[in-house]
Design a protein around this motif. Structure first.
Motif, mmCIF file in Angstrom:
data_model
loop_
_atom_site.group_PDB
_atom_site.id
_atom_site.type_symbol
_atom_site.label_atom_id
_atom_site.label_comp_id
_atom_site.label_asym_id
_atom_site.label_seq_id
_atom_site.Cartn_x
_atom_site.Cartn_y
_atom_site.Cartn_z
ATOM 1 N N ILE A 168 7.024 10.860 -7.189
ATOM 2 C CA ILE A 168 8.490 10.813 -7.161
ATOM 3 C C ILE A 168 8.990 9.477 -7.735
ATOM 4 C CG2 ILE A 168 8.716 12.421 -5.240
ATOM 5 C CD1 ILE A 168 9.306 9.878 -3.477
ATOM 6 N N CYS A 169 8.353 9.022 -8.793
ATOM 7 C CA CYS A 169 8.702 7.712 -9.373
ATOM 8 C C CYS A 169 10.189 7.574 -9.660
ATOM 9 C CB CYS A 169 7.905 7.486 -10.660
ATOM 10 S SG CYS A 169 6.149 7.196 -10.379
ATOM 11 N N SER A 170 10.820 8.639 -10.104
ATOM 12 C CA SER A 170 12.230 8.556 -10.497
ATOM 13 C C SER A 170 13.152 8.330 -9.308
ATOM 14 C CB SER A 170 12.652 9.828 -11.231
ATOM 15 O OG SER A 170 12.518 10.963 -10.391
ATOM 16 N N CYS A 171 12.662 8.552 -8.099
ATOM 17 C CA CYS A 171 13.494 8.405 -6.905
ATOM 18 C C CYS A 171 13.199 7.131 -6.125
ATOM 19 C CB CYS A 171 13.304 9.612 -5.979
ATOM 20 S SG CYS A 171 13.972 11.148 -6.637
ATOM 21 N N LEU A 172 12.233 6.355 -6.574
ATOM 22 C CA LEU A 172 11.848 5.152 -5.842
ATOM 23 C C LEU A 172 12.797 3.997 -6.160
ATOM 24 C CD1 LEU A 172 7.969 5.261 -6.318
ATOM 25 C CD2 LEU A 172 9.286 5.963 -4.305
ATOM 26 N N PRO A 173 13.038 3.121 -5.190
ATOM 27 C CA PRO A 173 13.875 1.950 -5.466
ATOM 28 C C PRO A 173 13.143 0.959 -6.357
ATOM 29 C CG PRO A 173 12.939 1.814 -3.261
ATOM 30 C CD PRO A 173 12.562 3.171 -3.789
ATOM 31 N N ASP A 174 13.905 0.154 -7.073
ATOM 32 C CA ASP A 174 13.290 -0.836 -7.959
ATOM 33 C C ASP A 174 12.483 -1.861 -7.166
ATOM 34 O OD1 ASP A 174 14.386 0.376 -10.182
ATOM 35 O OD2 ASP A 174 16.178 -0.883 -10.170
ATOM 36 N N GLU A 175 13.006 -2.245 -6.010
ATOM 37 C CA GLU A 175 12.316 -3.224 -5.175
ATOM 38 C C GLU A 175 11.515 -2.492 -4.103
ATOM 39 O OE1 GLU A 175 14.572 -6.486 -3.743
ATOM 40 O OE2 GLU A 175 15.307 -7.034 -5.732
ATOM 41 N N ARG A 176 10.210 -2.733 -4.099
ATOM 42 C CA ARG A 176 9.313 -2.031 -3.179
ATOM 43 C C ARG A 176 7.940 -2.688 -3.244
ATOM 44 N NH1 ARG A 176 9.595 0.871 -8.000
ATOM 45 N NH2 ARG A 176 7.558 1.426 -8.870
ATOM 46 N N LEU A 177 7.048 -2.216 -2.378
ATOM 47 C CA LEU A 177 5.670 -2.699 -2.387
ATOM 48 C C LEU A 177 4.757 -1.525 -2.729
ATOM 49 C CD1 LEU A 177 3.892 -5.217 -1.779
ATOM 50 C CD2 LEU A 177 3.561 -4.274 0.518
ATOM 51 N N ASP A 178 4.104 -1.598 -3.886
ATOM 52 C CA ASP A 178 3.162 -0.551 -4.294
ATOM 53 C C ASP A 178 1.766 -0.912 -3.820
ATOM 54 O OD1 ASP A 178 5.156 0.830 -5.558
ATOM 55 O OD2 ASP A 178 4.631 0.166 -7.581
ATOM 56 N N ILE A 179 1.102 0.047 -3.196
ATOM 57 C CA ILE A 179 -0.285 -0.138 -2.763
ATOM 58 C C ILE A 179 -1.106 1.029 -3.300
ATOM 59 C CG2 ILE A 179 -1.857 -0.368 -0.811
ATOM 60 C CD1 ILE A 179 0.403 -1.536 0.819
ATOM 61 N N ILE A 180 -2.079 0.726 -4.131
ATOM 62 C CA ILE A 180 -2.938 1.747 -4.738
ATOM 63 C C ILE A 180 -4.348 1.561 -4.189
ATOM 64 C CG2 ILE A 180 -3.809 2.707 -6.901
ATOM 65 C CD1 ILE A 180 -1.334 1.285 -8.230
ATOM 66 N N VAL A 181 -4.877 2.620 -3.585
ATOM 67 C CA VAL A 181 -6.167 2.533 -2.901
ATOM 68 C C VAL A 181 -7.238 3.222 -3.742
ATOM 69 C CG1 VAL A 181 -7.355 2.832 -0.707
ATOM 70 C CG2 VAL A 181 -4.848 2.783 -0.758
ATOM 71 N N LYS A 182 -8.316 2.508 -3.977
ATOM 72 C CA LYS A 182 -9.434 3.052 -4.746
ATOM 73 C C LYS A 182 -10.665 3.145 -3.861
ATOM 74 C CE LYS A 182 -12.237 2.332 -8.919
ATOM 75 N NZ LYS A 182 -12.489 1.457 -10.092
ATOM 76 N N ILE A 183 -11.310 4.325 -3.870
ATOM 77 C CA ILE A 183 -12.533 4.526 -3.100
ATOM 78 C C ILE A 183 -13.709 3.939 -3.874
ATOM 79 C CG2 ILE A 183 -14.124 6.234 -2.130
ATOM 80 C CD1 ILE A 183 -11.744 8.101 -1.759
ATOM 81 N N ILE A 184 -14.452 3.040 -3.218
ATOM 82 C CA ILE A 184 -15.639 2.440 -3.829
ATOM 83 C C ILE A 184 -16.903 3.166 -3.367
ATOM 84 C CG2 ILE A 184 -16.965 0.322 -4.150
ATOM 85 C CD1 ILE A 184 -14.141 0.348 -5.408
ATOM 86 N N ASP A 185 -17.025 3.350 -2.073
ATOM 87 C CA ASP A 185 -18.131 4.128 -1.514
ATOM 88 C C ASP A 185 -17.644 4.752 -0.208
ATOM 89 O OD1 ASP A 185 -18.395 2.156 0.529
ATOM 90 O OD2 ASP A 185 -19.790 1.007 -0.699
ATOM 91 N N GLU A 186 -18.543 5.231 0.602
ATOM 92 C CA GLU A 186 -18.159 5.964 1.811
ATOM 93 C C GLU A 186 -17.229 5.160 2.714
ATOM 94 O OE1 GLU A 186 -20.260 8.282 5.612
ATOM 95 O OE2 GLU A 186 -21.498 7.373 4.052
#
Length: 208
Positions: A168-186
């Motif tokens: 929903i990128c088009s609905c997000l406010p300009d000011e925010r905290l993005d957190i992207i989680v990447k799985i490395i192992d179990e």
């Protein structure tokens, strides 16, 4: 598959207006792009340059979680710097720990309810003495975000945490905290944390 960018010669003969070669003029390699690169390859080159520039100027932080408790502690540290109207966007594949993060944040707020991902409800609201937490899961919403009225949540005093926010990128406010989680192992996860706005930059400097 991206087409490799051809390497132009050290010198390329200048083209006259009628596209005939001018034998007595030569150009340095930098000015050969217009001649040596077709439109598709030029777009590819510009995209690469833009991505590199974005990485250079965009403030990013990384946090490595070895287990769920590490993820909970990260959430609690961020919660300690919360403020009214805070928006946290969580992205990452299934099982990466997005809901675990929300549980840690909610616990730090004094919320005792059982926290589950609101996949079908879309939004769950939790009240506490420290304010209202709005937990959103927009996985099934995708392009219909305008119909929900997210602005009512983002512009108020609530704290909003959104799972699958990239839908929903088009609905997000300009000011925010993005957190992207990447799985490395179990057990291991890497959290890439990107602040947008001065308040979020100050938050990251305080807790990371």
């Amino acid at each position: 598959v991206d087409t490799p960018l051809p390497i132009p010669n050290r010198e390329v003969k200048h083209l006259n207006a009628d596209n005939s070669l001018c034998e007595d003029r030569k150009l340095p390699i930098f000015f050969c792009l217009k001649i040596a690169v077709n439109k598709e390859q030029l777009c590819w080159l510009l995209k690469i340059l833009f991505d590199i520039l974005k990485m250079v100027i965009e403030m990013q932080y990384k946090y490595t979680s070895k287990n769920e408790q590490d993820t909970i502690e990260l959430a609690q540290n961020i919660e300690s710097e919360k403020f009214p109207g805070m928006v946290i966007c969580l992205d990452g594949e299934l099982g990466s720990g997005k809901t675990v993060f929300v549980k840690g944040f909610a616990k730090a707020m004094g919320i005792t309810d059982t926290i589950t991902s609101p996949t079908f409800n879309l939004i769950k609201e939790y009240e506490s003495n420290e304010g209202k937490l709005c937990h959103m899961d927009v996985y099934r919403l995708k392009d219909a975000c305008e119909t929900v009225g997210f602005d009512d949540y983002f512009n108020g005093n609530n704290i909003s945490i959104i799972e699958w926010s990239d839908l929903i990128c088009s609905c997000l406010p300009d000011e925010r905290l993005d957190i992207i989680v990447k799985i490395i192992d179990e057990n291991t996860r890497v959290f890439k944390i990107i602040p947008h706005g001065e308040k979020y930059e100050e938050l990251c400097e305080s807790v990371l």
